[in-house]
Design an enzyme around this catalytic site. Structure first.
Site, PDB file in Angstrom:
ATOM      1  N   LYS A  16      75.444  85.024  66.295  1.00  0.00           N
ATOM      2  CA  LYS A  16      75.066  85.137  64.813  1.00  0.00           C
ATOM      3  C   LYS A  16      76.092  86.208  64.428  1.00  0.00           C
ATOM      4  CE  LYS A  16      71.236  82.758  64.367  1.00  0.00           C
ATOM      5  NZ  LYS A  16      71.179  81.703  63.462  1.00  0.00           N
ATOM      6  N   GLU A  73      78.708  77.312  61.891  1.00  0.00           N
ATOM      7  CA  GLU A  73      77.441  76.806  61.313  1.00  0.00           C
ATOM      8  C   GLU A  73      76.859  77.842  59.884  1.00  0.00           C
ATOM      9  OE1 GLU A  73      74.279  77.013  64.088  1.00  0.00           O
ATOM     10  OE2 GLU A  73      72.552  76.515  62.559  1.00  0.00           O
ATOM     11  N   LYS A 107      75.784  80.299  70.991  1.00  0.00           N
ATOM     12  CA  LYS A 107      75.871  80.437  69.704  1.00  0.00           C
ATOM     13  C   LYS A 107      75.811  81.936  69.450  1.00  0.00           C
ATOM     14  CE  LYS A 107      72.692  79.465  66.024  1.00  0.00           C
ATOM     15  NZ  LYS A 107      71.701  78.211  65.424  1.00  0.00           N
ATOM     16  N   ASP A 136      77.032  81.236  63.756  1.00  0.00           N
ATOM     17  CA  ASP A 136      76.357  80.814  62.918  1.00  0.00           C
ATOM     18  C   ASP A 136      76.053  81.971  61.811  1.00  0.00           C
ATOM     19  OD1 ASP A 136      74.082  79.854  60.989  1.00  0.00           O
ATOM     20  OD2 ASP A 136      72.649  79.546  62.545  1.00  0.00           O
ATOM     21  N   SER A 179      71.013  80.805  71.397  1.00  0.00           N
ATOM     22  CA  SER A 179      71.435  81.531  70.081  1.00  0.00           C
ATOM     23  C   SER A 179      70.958  82.905  70.286  1.00  0.00           C
ATOM     24  CB  SER A 179      70.464  80.894  68.719  1.00  0.00           C
ATOM     25  OG  SER A 179      70.726  81.547  67.582  1.00  0.00           O
ATOM     26  N   LYS A 223      66.563  70.265  61.845  1.00  0.00           N
ATOM     27  CA  LYS A 223      65.476  70.916  62.314  1.00  0.00           C
ATOM     28  C   LYS A 223      64.485  70.073  61.670  1.00  0.00           C
ATOM     29  CE  LYS A 223      67.394  75.553  62.446  1.00  0.00           C
ATOM     30  NZ  LYS A 223      67.627  77.133  61.836  1.00  0.00           N
ATOM     31  N   GLY A 273      66.807  75.321  65.981  1.00  0.00           N
ATOM     32  CA  GLY A 273      65.543  75.945  66.162  1.00  0.00           C
ATOM     33  C   GLY A 273      65.012  77.339  65.353  1.00  0.00           C
ATOM     34  N   ASP A 307      73.331  73.699  58.377  1.00  0.00           N
ATOM     35  CA  ASP A 307      71.767  73.758  58.503  1.00  0.00           C
ATOM     36  C   ASP A 307      71.049  73.938  57.330  1.00  0.00           C
ATOM     37  OD1 ASP A 307      69.306  74.840  59.537  1.00  0.00           O
ATOM     38  OD2 ASP A 307      70.363  76.494  60.687  1.00  0.00           O
TER      39      ASP A 307
HETATM   40  O1  OSB Z   1      69.774  79.544  61.574  1.00  0.00           O
HETATM   41  O2  OSB Z   1      69.401  78.451  63.432  1.00  0.00           O
HETATM   42  C1  OSB Z   1      69.096  79.246  62.921  1.00  0.00           C
HETATM   43  C2  OSB Z   1      66.244  81.536  63.995  1.00  0.00           C
HETATM   44  C3  OSB Z   1      65.785  81.906  63.023  1.00  0.00           C
HETATM   45  C4  OSB Z   1      66.187  81.299  61.680  1.00  0.00           C
HETATM   46  C5  OSB Z   1      67.276  80.724  61.621  1.00  0.00           C
HETATM   47  C6  OSB Z   1      67.856  80.207  62.647  1.00  0.00           C
HETATM   48  C7  OSB Z   1      67.456  80.859  64.043  1.00  0.00           C
HETATM   49  C8  OSB Z   1      68.236  80.616  65.191  1.00  0.00           C
HETATM   50  C9  OSB Z   1      67.385  80.608  66.366  1.00  0.00           C
HETATM   51  O3  OSB Z   1      69.605  80.332  65.316  1.00  0.00           O
HETATM   52  C10 OSB Z   1      67.325  79.306  67.299  1.00  0.00           C
HETATM   53  C11 OSB Z   1      66.224  79.340  68.356  1.00  0.00           C
HETATM   54  O4  OSB Z   1      66.702  79.806  69.380  1.00  0.00           O
HETATM   55  O5  OSB Z   1      65.305  78.877  67.891  1.00  0.00           O
HETATM   56 MG    MG Z   2      71.496  77.815  61.668  1.00  0.00          MG
END
Ligand code: OSB
Ligand code: MG
Length: 375
Positions: free
Chosen positions: A171, A221, A169, A196, A144, A270, A298, A246
Site C-alpha cells: 500500500k 493499482e 502488494k 496500491d 496485501s 471484487k 479482497g 479497482d
Molecule cells: O484496495 O484492495 C484494496 C483492503 C481494504 C480496502 C481496500 C483494499 C484492501 C486490500 C486488502 O488491499 C486485500 C485483502 O487482503 O483482503
Molecule cells: Mg485496491
C-alpha cells in the site's frame, strides 16, 4: 452458461441478517485510514432446509467507495429482502433482474446475490465454482501489506515471500512511495511486486509514477480518483508500468470504457464492489475478450466472503495472483469451521457443495450483534 438455464425454482422461505465484528491480528492501514477490526454484515437466505451465505464488504463509513454498513443494511432490510422473501427464483439472473432498477448499492445487492448463489449451488449439490464456470483446483494468491515503516514493510515483504506468496502488494500514499519501493525491491530483486494507492494521487503526481517505472512492478493499482477512468488513461499514456483499476470499476460497462480507453491493462475484480457474481463474470469475460488479465481483490473478508472469492477466482481469466490470502493473517479465529490456508501461495478450493464452508455458530454468537430475522 449454466446460470441462465432454468432449474426447478427455489422459493426463499426466510432470511437472517446480523452484524459481525472480528478483531484484526494487526491494524491495516491504507491511504484512506486504518482498520483495527473488521465489521461486516452477514446474510443467510433459507430455502428447502438449506442455507446460503453472503457477506457484505462495505466499511462502517464510506471511505473506500460510497456505501456504508448502516446505509446498505437498511437498503437490504427495507428494499432488497422484501423483494426476495416468499418469492421463487430459477437462477441468479432472475434475482439480479429484480435489483436492476436500483442505482448504486452494489455491495448490498452483492450480499444478497452471493447468498443466493451459495443456496442455489447447494440445492443442485454442486460446488459454486462449477456454476461459475471455474476450472482450477487451487488458486494462486499474493498478499496485501498495509502501510507501516519502511523497515517493517521490508521485513514483512521478505517474510511473506518466504511463505510462498506469489506476489507482494504494498500500500502506498503520498510521502510513502518511492523510498519504500526502493527498499523492498532491493531486498526482493525477483519477486512479483505491485503497489496500491487507493485513489490517493492526482495527475500532478505523474513524476512519482515515472519514478516507480524503475522498479519493474507488475502493475500500479488505482492511483487516481475512484470515479475517474479518464485521468487514468492520461496517466497510462505517460508511464510504462501497467495500471490496474479497482475502485473505478463497478460494472462491465465501466470495464469496457477503461479497456477501450487504455486506462487499465489489468483489472481487480471484487464481487461486492460490482454487485455480485454475475457482473463479476461479465467483467471477467470482457477482459478475456480484450486479452486483459484479471485478479480477485479482497476487503479483509471473513470466511464467507473469502470462500466466495476463492470460488470466483477459479475462472480461467483470473491469471494473476489474488488478494485472498490465509485468513489467519487477519483473524486469530474466523466465523467458519474450515481453515482457509494458502500453502506455497496456493489456496485450495473448499470442497463440497455451495461455497464449501460452514458457520461456527457458537463462535458466531459471541461476535454478532443485531440479529434480525425475515420470513
Ligand atoms: O484496495 O484492495 C484494496 C483492503 C481494504 C480496502 C481496500 C483494499 C484492501 C486490500 C486488502 O488491499 C486485500 C485483502 O487482503 O483482503
Ligand atoms: Mg485496491
Amino acid at each position: 452458461m449454466p446460470q441462465h438455464q432454468t432449474y426447478a425454482p427455489l422459493r426463499i422461505d426466510g432470511a437472517e441478517m446480523r452484524l459481525v465484528s472480528l478483531p484484526l491480528v494487526t491494524p491495516f492501514t491504507i491511504a484512506t485510514g486504518t482498520m483495527h477490526d473488521k465489521t461486516f454484515p452477514l446474510l443467510i437466505l433459507k430455502a428447502d432446509g438449506l442455507e446460503g451465505y453472503g457477506e457484505g464488504v462495505m466499511d462502517p463509513l464510506p471511505d473506500y467507495l460510497d456505501e456504508s454498513i448502516t446505509g446498505s443494511m437498511d437498503f437490504v432490510r427495507t428494499v432488497l429482502l422484501p423483494q426476495v422473501i416468499g418469492k421463487s427464483f430459477a437462477n441468479p439472473a432472475e434475482l439480479e433482474a429484480l435489483f436492476a432498477p436500483w442505482r448504486g448499492f452494489y455491495m448490498a445487492k452483492a450480499m444478497v446475490e452471493m447468498a443466493f448463489w451459495d443456496l442455489w449451488a447447494k440445492s443442485l449439490s454442486l460446488p459454486l465454482k462449477a456454476l461459475l464456470g471455474g476450472t482450477n483446483d487451487a488458486i494462486e494468491v499474493g498478499v496485501s501489506l498495509g502501510i507501516t515503516s519502511v523497515e517493517e514493510t521490508v521485513k514483512r515483504a521478505v517474510a511473506h515471500q518466504e511463505l510462498g506468496y506469489k506476489r507482494i502488494k504494498l500500500k502506498i500514499k503520498p510521502g510513502h512511495d518511492v523510498a519504500v519501493l526502493a527498499a523492498v525491491r532491493k531486498a526482493l530483486p525477483k519477486s512479483h511486486l505491485t503497489v496500491d494507492a487507493n485513489t490517493s494521487y492526482s495527475l500532478s503526481d505523474t513524476g512519482i509514477f515515472r519514478a516507480l517505472d524503475d522498479f519493474d512492478l507488475d502493475y500500479i493499482e488505482q492511483p487516481l480518483a475512484w470515479d475517474d477512468i479518464h485521468d487514468h488513461a492520461k496517466l497510462q499514456s505517460r508511464i510504462t508500468t501497467p495500471l490496474c483499476l479497482d475502485e473505478s470499476i463497478r460494472s462491465a460497462a465501466d470495464a469496457r470504457k477503461a479497456l477501450e480507453g487504455d486506462a487499465a491493462r489489468v483489472i481487480n475484480i471484487k464481487v461486492g464492489r460490482v454487485g455480485g457474481h454475475l457482473e463479476a463474470k461479465r467483467i471477467h469475460d470482457l477482459c478475456a475478450a480484450f486479452g486483459v488479465p484479471v485478479w480477485c481483490g479482497g476487503m479483509l473478508e471473513g470466511g464467507i466472503g473469502r470462500a466466495h472469492n476463492i470460488h470466483l477466482s477459479t475462472q480461467p481469466n483470473f491469471r494473476k495472483p489474488g488478494d485472498t490470502s490465509s485468513s489467519s493473517l487477519y483473524f486469530t479465529k474466523d466465523i467458519i469451521n474450515e481453515a482457509l490456508t494458502a500453502e506455497d501461495g496456493l489456496m485450495p478450493i473448499p470442497p463440497g457443495s455451495g461455497i464449501g464452508v460452514t458457520l461456527d455458530w457458537d463462535f458466531l454468537a459471541k461476535v454478532s450483534s443485531g440479529i434480525e430475522t425475515f420470513s
